[in-house]
Each structure stands twice: as C-alpha cells, then as structure tokens.
Scaffold this motif. Sequence first.
Motif, PDB file in Angstrom:
ATOM      1  N   ILE A 101      73.354 -14.993   0.588  1.00  0.00           N
ATOM      2  CA  ILE A 101      72.666 -14.094  -0.171  1.00  0.00           C
ATOM      3  C   ILE A 101      72.885 -12.759   0.200  1.00  0.00           C
ATOM      4  O   ILE A 101      73.209 -12.018  -0.407  1.00  0.00           O
ATOM      5  CB  ILE A 101      71.057 -14.577  -0.435  1.00  0.00           C
ATOM      6  CG1 ILE A 101      70.769 -15.794  -1.143  1.00  0.00           C
ATOM      7  CG2 ILE A 101      70.479 -13.373  -0.950  1.00  0.00           C
ATOM      8  CD1 ILE A 101      69.455 -16.135  -1.244  1.00  0.00           C
ATOM      9  N   ALA A 102      72.662 -12.599   1.493  1.00  0.00           N
ATOM     10  CA  ALA A 102      72.847 -11.485   2.218  1.00  0.00           C
ATOM     11  C   ALA A 102      74.408 -10.804   2.040  1.00  0.00           C
ATOM     12  O   ALA A 102      74.428  -9.713   1.596  1.00  0.00           O
ATOM     13  CB  ALA A 102      72.666 -11.436   3.780  1.00  0.00           C
ATOM     14  N   THR A 103      75.267 -11.655   2.131  1.00  0.00           N
ATOM     15  CA  THR A 103      76.633 -11.316   1.953  1.00  0.00           C
ATOM     16  C   THR A 103      76.994 -10.801   0.662  1.00  0.00           C
ATOM     17  O   THR A 103      77.665  -9.731   0.568  1.00  0.00           O
ATOM     18  CB  THR A 103      77.690 -12.618   2.072  1.00  0.00           C
ATOM     19  OG1 THR A 103      77.363 -12.830   3.705  1.00  0.00           O
ATOM     20  CG2 THR A 103      79.140 -12.217   2.152  1.00  0.00           C
ATOM     21  N   MET A 104      76.510 -11.568  -0.401  1.00  0.00           N
ATOM     22  CA  MET A 104      76.716 -11.085  -1.649  1.00  0.00           C
ATOM     23  C   MET A 104      75.986  -9.978  -2.306  1.00  0.00           C
ATOM     24  O   MET A 104      76.257  -9.100  -3.198  1.00  0.00           O
ATOM     25  CB  MET A 104      76.254 -12.453  -2.730  1.00  0.00           C
ATOM     26  CG  MET A 104      77.392 -13.644  -2.688  1.00  0.00           C
ATOM     27  SD  MET A 104      76.871 -14.891  -3.748  1.00  0.00           S
ATOM     28  CE  MET A 104      75.439 -15.651  -3.043  1.00  0.00           C
ATOM     29  N   SER A 105      74.806  -9.781  -1.752  1.00  0.00           N
ATOM     30  CA  SER A 105      74.038  -8.691  -1.875  1.00  0.00           C
ATOM     31  C   SER A 105      74.805  -7.162  -1.422  1.00  0.00           C
ATOM     32  O   SER A 105      74.939  -6.247  -2.044  1.00  0.00           O
ATOM     33  CB  SER A 105      72.682  -8.594  -1.253  1.00  0.00           C
ATOM     34  OG  SER A 105      71.844  -9.595  -1.782  1.00  0.00           O
ATOM     35  N   GLY A 106      75.550  -7.650  -0.135  1.00  0.00           N
ATOM     36  CA  GLY A 106      76.191  -6.364   0.366  1.00  0.00           C
ATOM     37  C   GLY A 106      77.411  -6.079  -0.276  1.00  0.00           C
ATOM     38  O   GLY A 106      77.753  -4.685  -0.651  1.00  0.00           O
ATOM     39  N   TRP A 107      78.032  -7.016  -0.674  1.00  0.00           N
ATOM     40  CA  TRP A 107      79.113  -6.874  -1.927  1.00  0.00           C
ATOM     41  C   TRP A 107      78.896  -5.888  -3.131  1.00  0.00           C
ATOM     42  O   TRP A 107      79.305  -5.036  -3.485  1.00  0.00           O
ATOM     43  CB  TRP A 107      79.916  -8.131  -2.454  1.00  0.00           C
ATOM     44  CG  TRP A 107      80.719  -8.743  -1.379  1.00  0.00           C
ATOM     45  CD1 TRP A 107      81.096  -8.135  -0.288  1.00  0.00           C
ATOM     46  CD2 TRP A 107      80.837 -10.385  -1.146  1.00  0.00           C
ATOM     47  NE1 TRP A 107      81.877  -9.045   0.388  1.00  0.00           N
ATOM     48  CE2 TRP A 107      81.506 -10.554  -0.204  1.00  0.00           C
ATOM     49  CE3 TRP A 107      80.261 -11.027  -2.155  1.00  0.00           C
ATOM     50  CZ2 TRP A 107      82.086 -11.845   0.214  1.00  0.00           C
ATOM     51  CZ3 TRP A 107      81.007 -12.551  -1.765  1.00  0.00           C
ATOM     52  CH2 TRP A 107      81.758 -12.695  -0.467  1.00  0.00           C
ATOM     53  N   LEU A 108      77.600  -6.328  -3.715  1.00  0.00           N
ATOM     54  CA  LEU A 108      77.110  -5.791  -4.954  1.00  0.00           C
ATOM     55  C   LEU A 108      76.824  -4.441  -4.627  1.00  0.00           C
ATOM     56  O   LEU A 108      77.138  -3.391  -5.326  1.00  0.00           O
ATOM     57  CB  LEU A 108      75.900  -6.456  -5.537  1.00  0.00           C
ATOM     58  CG  LEU A 108      76.176  -7.854  -6.036  1.00  0.00           C
ATOM     59  CD1 LEU A 108      74.932  -8.457  -6.731  1.00  0.00           C
ATOM     60  CD2 LEU A 108      76.935  -7.601  -7.419  1.00  0.00           C
ATOM     61  N   VAL A 115      71.615  -5.202  -7.202  1.00  0.00           N
ATOM     62  CA  VAL A 115      71.328  -6.438  -6.669  1.00  0.00           C
ATOM     63  C   VAL A 115      70.174  -6.886  -7.434  1.00  0.00           C
ATOM     64  O   VAL A 115      68.938  -6.262  -7.679  1.00  0.00           O
ATOM     65  CB  VAL A 115      71.003  -6.235  -5.011  1.00  0.00           C
ATOM     66  CG1 VAL A 115      70.726  -7.610  -4.596  1.00  0.00           C
ATOM     67  CG2 VAL A 115      72.073  -5.677  -4.310  1.00  0.00           C
ATOM     68  N   PRO A 116      69.915  -8.122  -7.796  1.00  0.00           N
ATOM     69  CA  PRO A 116      69.062  -8.820  -8.617  1.00  0.00           C
ATOM     70  C   PRO A 116      67.959  -9.039  -7.678  1.00  0.00           C
ATOM     71  O   PRO A 116      67.801  -9.201  -6.454  1.00  0.00           O
ATOM     72  CB  PRO A 116      69.560 -10.317  -8.704  1.00  0.00           C
ATOM     73  CG  PRO A 116      70.999 -10.256  -8.800  1.00  0.00           C
ATOM     74  CD  PRO A 116      71.424  -9.116  -7.831  1.00  0.00           C
ATOM     75  N   SER A 117      66.560  -8.646  -8.302  1.00  0.00           N
ATOM     76  CA  SER A 117      65.394  -8.408  -7.435  1.00  0.00           C
ATOM     77  C   SER A 117      64.641  -9.808  -7.379  1.00  0.00           C
ATOM     78  O   SER A 117      65.008 -10.853  -8.122  1.00  0.00           O
ATOM     79  CB  SER A 117      64.391  -7.633  -8.271  1.00  0.00           C
ATOM     80  OG  SER A 117      64.205  -8.129  -9.560  1.00  0.00           O
ATOM     81  N   PRO A 118      64.231 -10.318  -6.391  1.00  0.00           N
ATOM     82  CA  PRO A 118      63.590 -11.704  -6.353  1.00  0.00           C
ATOM     83  C   PRO A 118      62.585 -12.218  -7.368  1.00  0.00           C
ATOM     84  O   PRO A 118      62.883 -12.930  -7.503  1.00  0.00           O
ATOM     85  CB  PRO A 118      62.948 -11.596  -5.103  1.00  0.00           C
ATOM     86  CG  PRO A 118      63.571 -10.419  -4.095  1.00  0.00           C
ATOM     87  CD  PRO A 118      63.883  -9.326  -5.179  1.00  0.00           C
ATOM     88  N   GLY A 119      62.099 -11.215  -8.134  1.00  0.00           N
ATOM     89  CA  GLY A 119      61.171 -11.530  -9.249  1.00  0.00           C
ATOM     90  C   GLY A 119      61.936 -11.478 -10.416  1.00  0.00           C
ATOM     91  O   GLY A 119      61.466 -12.134 -11.455  1.00  0.00           O
ATOM     92  N   GLY A 120      63.404 -11.333 -10.531  1.00  0.00           N
ATOM     93  CA  GLY A 120      64.092 -11.328 -11.561  1.00  0.00           C
ATOM     94  C   GLY A 120      64.900 -12.567 -11.823  1.00  0.00           C
ATOM     95  O   GLY A 120      66.050 -12.659 -12.422  1.00  0.00           O
TER      96      GLY A 120
END
Length: 208
Positions: A101-108, A115-120
């Motif tokens: 998750i951290a890796t993909m968030s960094g790419w975005l 980055v998609p929010s946890p609530g979304g």
Amino acid sequence: MRTNNLRRAAVVTGVLSLALLAGGCGGSGMDHGTMGNGSPTSAAAPRSGATFNATDVKFANDMIPHHRQALDMAGTARSKAATPEVKALADRIAEAQEPEIATMSGWLTAWGEPVPSPGGMHHGDMGGMGEMPGMMTDQEMRELSEATGKAFDTMFLRMMIKHHQGAVEMAGIEQAQGQDAAVKQLAARIAADQTAEITEMQGLLAKL
C-alpha cells in the motif's frame, strides 16, 4: 579622372562583396540556431517521468482499497481465528500488503494522482462504478466480525480466497496492459503470492 573612377569602382565592388559575405554567414548562423531549437529529436523528447499509463494508475488506485479491506479482514482474524494456522496466515497477509500500500501510494503521489482515502473504500455491493473483483460487501464484513470459532475460520478462508482471486485478476490486467516496469513487477508478485495463498487456504478449509 579615369584613375579616380577606377578606384571608386573597386571600392564599391569590395563593399558589395563584404556585404554579401556577411549576409551569407548571418543566414547560416540563423539556420543552425533554428535546427538547434526546433529539431525533430528535441520536439519529440518524452515528458520527464512519463513512464506510466492509465492502466498503471488504475491498478494502484484500485489495489490500495482492495488491500486495505484485506488488512481489515486479516486484523479480525488475528484476534478471532480459532486455529493457529489461520492466525499465522492473517499475519503474513498483513505483513505483505501493508508495505505494498505504501509503495503504490508513493507512485500515485509521484504521478500527480490523488491517493484513495481510507474512508473511500469501494465495496462489492456498490455496483457499476468503482466495483472491483473480490471485494466483500458491508454485510459480509459485518457477518465476519460477528462469527466465532470454527465458523469464523471457515468464513474467513472462503472470503479471503474470493478476495485473493479478485486481486489476481486485477494483477493480470496490469501485467497485460500496464506500462511502468515497477508496477508490472509488483503485479506479478501479487499474482504469484496470492495464488500460492489461495492454494494454502483451500488446504486449510479441507482440514476444518
């Protein structure tokens, strides 16, 4: 008088020659400048960092909430699973997917994408837009949280098999249509790891 006329003619001829020579050099310099600033190679140079495409963005954007739901399920199993094997599996799922998750968030973020929010989080009962393969509905998540004992382990394994199958499907699309080498490499790892875990979970189900 004739001598003076000859001298004047020679001077005029020399001035004209110098002017033509200077004009020719100036024109050559301008051409070089145009070639340097507007050459096809320079104009066709790719935008810096444009190594990704829309499939890469969609993969990261969808897999993040997909992983987050798996972490929710694994967290429940860590506290409620009746068998040590299921708890150990839940630990491994969390340990693998949290850094992904951290890796993909960094790419975005690097691509200038939100980055998609946890609530979304997208759930499987949304229908239409945002629906992703393998996602559990809100009702299924409530039922899992209310289950206990062997019934919990059985429900968790069945749900996680379905969830993993959805992730493998998403990873396959990225491998086939994505562009960024790092994203495709992660997709290949997710597909391999979760396919192996599906086999493991099917074996655990057979023992319950």
